[in-house]
Design an enzyme around this catalytic site. Structure first.
Site, PDB file in Angstrom:
ATOM      1  N   LYS A   1       0.800  -1.338  -0.016  1.00 34.84           N
ATOM      2  CA  LYS A   1      -0.051  -0.205   0.020  1.00 34.84           C
ATOM      3  C   LYS A   1       0.914   1.219   0.102  1.00 34.84           C
ATOM      4  CE  LYS A   1      -3.793  -2.428   0.152  1.00 34.84           C
ATOM      5  NZ  LYS A   1      -4.601  -2.136  -0.598  1.00 34.84           N
TER       6      LYS A   1
ATOM      7  N   GLU B   1     -10.422   5.877   2.116  1.00 37.05           N
ATOM      8  CA  GLU B   1     -11.285   4.717   2.885  1.00 37.05           C
ATOM      9  C   GLU B   1     -10.365   3.823   3.245  1.00 37.05           C
ATOM     10  OE1 GLU B   1     -10.359   4.661  -0.178  1.00 37.05           O
ATOM     11  OE2 GLU B   1      -9.759   2.647  -0.448  1.00 37.05           O
TER      12      GLU B   1
ATOM     13  N   SER C   1       2.268  -9.653  -0.574  1.00 35.19           N
ATOM     14  CA  SER C   1       2.014  -8.187  -0.377  1.00 35.19           C
ATOM     15  C   SER C   1       2.183  -7.552   0.957  1.00 35.19           C
ATOM     16  CB  SER C   1       0.350  -8.158  -0.951  1.00 35.19           C
ATOM     17  OG  SER C   1      -0.313  -8.885  -0.179  1.00 35.19           O
TER      18      SER C   1
HETATM   19  C1  LIG Z   1      -1.407  -6.913   2.719  1.00 37.30           C
HETATM   20  C2  LIG Z   1      -2.547  -6.739   1.711  1.00 37.30           C
HETATM   21  N1  LIG Z   1      -2.419  -7.266   0.451  1.00 37.30           N
HETATM   22  C3  LIG Z   1      -3.436  -7.339  -0.475  1.00 37.30           C
HETATM   23  C4  LIG Z   1      -4.309  -6.413  -0.075  1.00 37.30           C
HETATM   24  C5  LIG Z   1      -5.685  -6.559  -1.117  1.00 37.30           C
HETATM   25  O1  LIG Z   1      -5.518  -5.110  -2.088  1.00 37.30           O
HETATM   26  P1  LIG Z   1      -5.187  -5.203  -3.400  1.00 37.30           P
HETATM   27  O2  LIG Z   1      -5.833  -6.437  -4.105  1.00 37.30           O
HETATM   28  O3  LIG Z   1      -5.613  -3.985  -3.954  1.00 37.30           O
HETATM   29  O4  LIG Z   1      -3.710  -5.440  -3.454  1.00 37.30           O
HETATM   30  C6  LIG Z   1      -4.563  -5.733   1.081  1.00 37.30           C
HETATM   31  C7  LIG Z   1      -5.504  -4.763   1.235  1.00 37.30           C
HETATM   32  O5  LIG Z   1      -5.945  -4.376   2.298  1.00 37.30           O
HETATM   33  C8  LIG Z   1      -3.533  -5.814   2.115  1.00 37.30           C
HETATM   34  O6  LIG Z   1      -3.731  -5.296   3.325  1.00 37.30           O
END
Ligand SMILES: Cc1ncc(COP(=O)(O)O)c(C=O)c1O
Length: 409
Positions: A86, A108, A377
């Site tokens: 993020k 949000e 992620s």
């Molecule tokens: C660690 C993490 N991975 C993935 C996501 C999913 O979001 P996105 O599909 O936009 O990567 C989030 C959303 O809060 C998250 O905190």
């Protein structure tokens, strides 16, 4: 309504008249920034000094041995400041806000990760900051609310509708309509009206650019498959973008299978059959909605994947077959998390663990000469309550009870 920002049949810019001017302004600022090579250089410089970029790629040697198939590599977005990918998007949008001369940001948040990242960016750049969060999520994610408030943000609990993420998005748009002159809405994923899917994917593409280079440097070749979890789609768009023009690399997006695709309690928009095409929250995509267009309740053990819509860019790539979509259930995900922690000492967020779960299903079927890449992620610190519940850890329960007693005294 504008024709721009379509990816095949998906996307668009379905806006109330009053916001059109603000979106034109944002689009112009983004196009100028993209055309200016010093902007990307400034972004990379900021991320390398503030957020540990480039994040490394880790060879998961023990998991590879455990599954006995393809070599498993992990892109470490968990090492970003605030613990997830993020940071890439919010810091990039922060630089855009500076260019536009605005002084206030709103956002949000569901799981709280995007809220914490935005509040962090606002503290660093000196912006006023308001975060909209469903009342249910405020209760579920108290530690993140605590940090947002310490970082100087005002956290507004949203009491409308199901009191979760989609209601927080509606409330943030309401704020923006009233305060357009001073305020930028830092949308957290590759969804929403044009140009947000493109802006967010642009900043997240730093993941894919690095990953492609790192795989070539380390292995002398590209991975056979790349796995990413899909909530709104930003980390997936980020890592996939490094491999879009490589037909030899298969891209796999993993959605929240919740209690199973037949149960109705999931958030699989593209991997399942329950979603249909519609327009909501300013864009056209697959939504989990009923016949009358009312949004359904979704479920996932991972708050960040628990969303009704999906990136219009991914909806298009699904249709063209450029990305394969799968779903992992809550049970598969907690098992994958536990195995990764024990075997590698990596602690993937529950969201990221969806990508691990799918990769684990497929790795044994591939040759030891193949490499696969999983996007981690984020890290699971925020998930401590959910993970402790999933494993029924008695010592943890005792600790919480003791803390409650202390506060009561
Ligand atoms: C660690 C993490 N991975 C993935 C996501 C999913 O979001 P996105 O599909 O936009 O990567 C989030 C959303 O809060 C998250 O905190």
């Amino acid at each position: 309504m504008s024709e721009r920002g379509y990816y095949g049949a998906y996307g668009g810019m379905y806006l109330p008249e009053i916001l059109v001017q603000t979106f034109e302004e944002l689009l112009a600022a983004f196009q100028q920034a993209k055309a200016d090579p010093s902007f990307w250089a400034e972004f990379e410089q900021l991320m390398s000094t503030y957020s540990c970029r480039p994040t490394p790629i880790t060879f998961a040697e023990n998991l590879t041995r455990h599954f006995g198939g393809a070599k498993i590599f992990v892109k470490r977005e968990d090492l970003n400041h605030t613990g997830a990918h993020k940071a890439n998007n919010v810091m990039g949008q922060g630089l855009l806000v500076k260019r536009m001369g605005k002084t206030r940001v709103i956002a949000e948040t569901g799981a709280g990760q995007h809220g914490v990242a935005t509040a962090t960016m606002a503290a660093k750049f000196g912006f006023e900051c308001t975060i909209y969060m469903g009342e249910v999520d405020v209760q579920r994610q108290r530690p993140n609310v605590f940090w947002m408030e310490r970082l100087g943000a005002r956290v507004v609990p949203v009491t409308a509708g199901s009191r979760t993420l989609k209601d927080a998005i509606n409330e943030a748009f309401r704020d923006w309509v009233t305060n357009m002159d001073t305020t930028h809405y830092v949308l957290g994923t590759a969804c929403g009206p044009h140009p947000f899917p493109e802006i967010v994917s642009y900043f997240q593409s730093i993941i894919g650019k690095e990953a492609r280079r790192q795989m070539l440097e380390r292995q002398g070749r590209l991975p056979k498959r790349v796995y990413a979890c899909v909530g709104g789609g930003s980390n997936a768009m980020g890592i996939f973008s490094g491999f879009f023009d490589e037909p030899s690399v298969e891209l796999v997006g993993v959605e929240a299978g919740g209690h199973g695709l037949e149960s109705g309690a999931h958030a699989a928009r593209l991997a399942g059959r329950d979603a249909s095409v519609g327009v909501a929250q300013g864009y056209r995509t697959y939504f989990l909605q009923d016949e009358e267009g009312q949004m359904k309740h979704t479920h996932s053990v991972a708050a960040g994947l628990d969303y009704i819509g999906v990136s219009p860019i991914l909806a298009h790539l699904h249709e063209t077959g450029a990305v394969r979509f799968e779903a992992a259930t809550d049970a598969e995900v907690t098992e994958a998390l536990a195995l990764t922690v024990r075997k590698e000492g990596l602690i993937p967020a529950l969201e990221s663990s969806h990508a691990f779960a799918q990769a684990f299903k497929e790795a044994p079927t591939l040759s030891p000469d193949d490499c696969i890449l999983i996007n981690q992620s984020g890290r699971a610190d925020k998930d401590i309550f959910t993970v402790a519940d999933a494993f029924g850890d008695p010592a943890w329960k005792q600790f919480i009870l003791q803390k409650a007693e202390e506060y009561r005294a």
